[in-house]
Design a protein around this motif. Structure first.
Motif, PDB file in Angstrom:
ATOM      1  N   ARG A  32       0.847  -1.193   0.000  1.00 42.10           N
ATOM      2  CA  ARG A  32       0.000   0.000   0.000  1.00 42.10           C
ATOM      3  C   ARG A  32       0.883   1.243   0.000  1.00 42.10           C
ATOM      4  N   VAL A  33       0.632   2.148  -0.933  1.00 42.76           N
ATOM      5  CA  VAL A  33       1.420   3.377  -1.010  1.00 42.76           C
ATOM      6  C   VAL A  33       0.603   4.607  -0.620  1.00 42.76           C
ATOM      7  N   LEU A  34      -0.736   4.473  -0.594  1.00 44.18           N
ATOM      8  CA  LEU A  34      -1.582   5.619  -0.265  1.00 44.18           C
ATOM      9  C   LEU A  34      -2.863   5.140   0.388  1.00 44.18           C
ATOM     10  N   ASN A  35      -3.233   5.774   1.489  1.00 46.02           N
ATOM     11  CA  ASN A  35      -4.522   5.572   2.143  1.00 46.02           C
ATOM     12  C   ASN A  35      -5.315   6.854   1.975  1.00 46.02           C
ATOM     13  N   VAL A  36      -6.601   6.745   1.733  1.00 48.45           N
ATOM     14  CA  VAL A  36      -7.460   7.920   1.618  1.00 48.45           C
ATOM     15  C   VAL A  36      -8.561   7.797   2.669  1.00 48.45           C
ATOM     16  N   GLN A  37      -8.697   8.851   3.478  1.00 51.60           N
ATOM     17  CA  GLN A  37      -9.706   8.881   4.536  1.00 51.60           C
ATOM     18  C   GLN A  37     -10.508  10.171   4.441  1.00 51.60           C
ATOM     19  N   LEU A 114      -4.925  11.503  -7.075  1.00 51.56           N
ATOM     20  CA  LEU A 114      -4.316  10.367  -6.385  1.00 51.56           C
ATOM     21  C   LEU A 114      -2.925  10.057  -6.946  1.00 51.56           C
ATOM     22  N   LEU A 115      -2.767  10.152  -8.263  1.00 57.71           N
ATOM     23  CA  LEU A 115      -1.445   9.944  -8.870  1.00 57.71           C
ATOM     24  C   LEU A 115      -0.449  10.978  -8.354  1.00 57.71           C
ATOM     25  N   ALA A 116      -0.871  12.233  -8.289  1.00 60.68           N
ATOM     26  CA  ALA A 116       0.013  13.291  -7.786  1.00 60.68           C
ATOM     27  C   ALA A 116       0.397  13.025  -6.338  1.00 60.68           C
ATOM     28  N   ARG A 117      -0.544  12.569  -5.542  1.00 55.36           N
ATOM     29  CA  ARG A 117      -0.254  12.296  -4.127  1.00 55.36           C
ATOM     30  C   ARG A 117       0.691  11.108  -3.962  1.00 55.36           C
ATOM     31  N   ASP A 120       4.084  12.346  -4.637  1.00 49.45           N
ATOM     32  CA  ASP A 120       4.574  13.193  -3.543  1.00 49.45           C
ATOM     33  C   ASP A 120       4.960  12.379  -2.309  1.00 49.45           C
ATOM     34  N   GLY A 121       4.931  11.073  -2.419  1.00 57.59           N
ATOM     35  CA  GLY A 121       5.368  10.238  -1.305  1.00 57.59           C
ATOM     36  C   GLY A 121       4.310   9.357  -0.684  1.00 57.59           C
ATOM     37  N   GLY A 122       3.052   9.548  -1.063  1.00 58.48           N
ATOM     38  CA  GLY A 122       1.988   8.688  -0.539  1.00 58.48           C
ATOM     39  C   GLY A 122       1.679   8.975   0.906  1.00 58.48           C
ATOM     40  N   GLY A 123       1.447   7.920   1.680  1.00 57.18           N
ATOM     41  CA  GLY A 123       1.064   8.078   3.074  1.00 57.18           C
ATOM     42  C   GLY A 123      -0.443   8.044   3.227  1.00 57.18           C
TER      43      GLY A 123
END
Length: 128
Positions: A32-37, A114-117, A120-123
């Motif tokens: 997992r490279v990105l979580n969205v909340q 989401l691609l831009a985020r 930028d390092g994900g998280g």
């Protein structure tokens, strides 16, 4: 992935990529490279790094919130949602909007954002 790929093709490739991750001795969370909340910290979506590319995955309706939870039932009596899985970079014929859902309701997320985020390092991203 071809820039002219059909949406159903990109979803099939993404679903197979996620299935392949679960078939090896690894946890999908390791990829997992990105979580969205949402602003209430409800889980909306996640982006995974797979050999097929970045894969977006989100529930699109009421769902369980943990391995021991029961499936939620919508207030209108509707059934539970399902997982929407697609390549984040799915080609030119695929729209920018991606579906997601949390207890706050339905969401529409942007592929480009989401691609831009992820670049930028994900998280973890908290949406307003």
């Amino acid at each position: 992935m071809s820039p002219h790929a059909e949406p159903a093709d990109s979803r099939a490739v993404a679903e197979q990529a996620m299935a392949d991750l679960t078939n090896v001795l690894t946890r999908t969370t390791d990829h997992r490279v990105l979580n969205v909340q949402c602003r209430h910290a409800h889980h909306l979506a996640a982006v995974y790094d797979t050999p097929a590319g970045l894969v977006y995955r989100a529930a699109t309706g009421p769902h369980a919130h943990g391995s021991k939870d029961f499936v939620d039932t919508a207030h209108d009596g509707g059934g539970p949602g399902h997982l929407f899985t697609d390549l984040l970079e799915a080609g030119r014929l695929v729209g920018d909007e991606l579906p997601a859902w949390c207890d706050c309701g339905h969401w529409s997320l942007s592929r480009r954002d989401l691609l831009a985020r992820t670049r930028d390092g994900g998280g973890t991203v908290h949406l307003p």
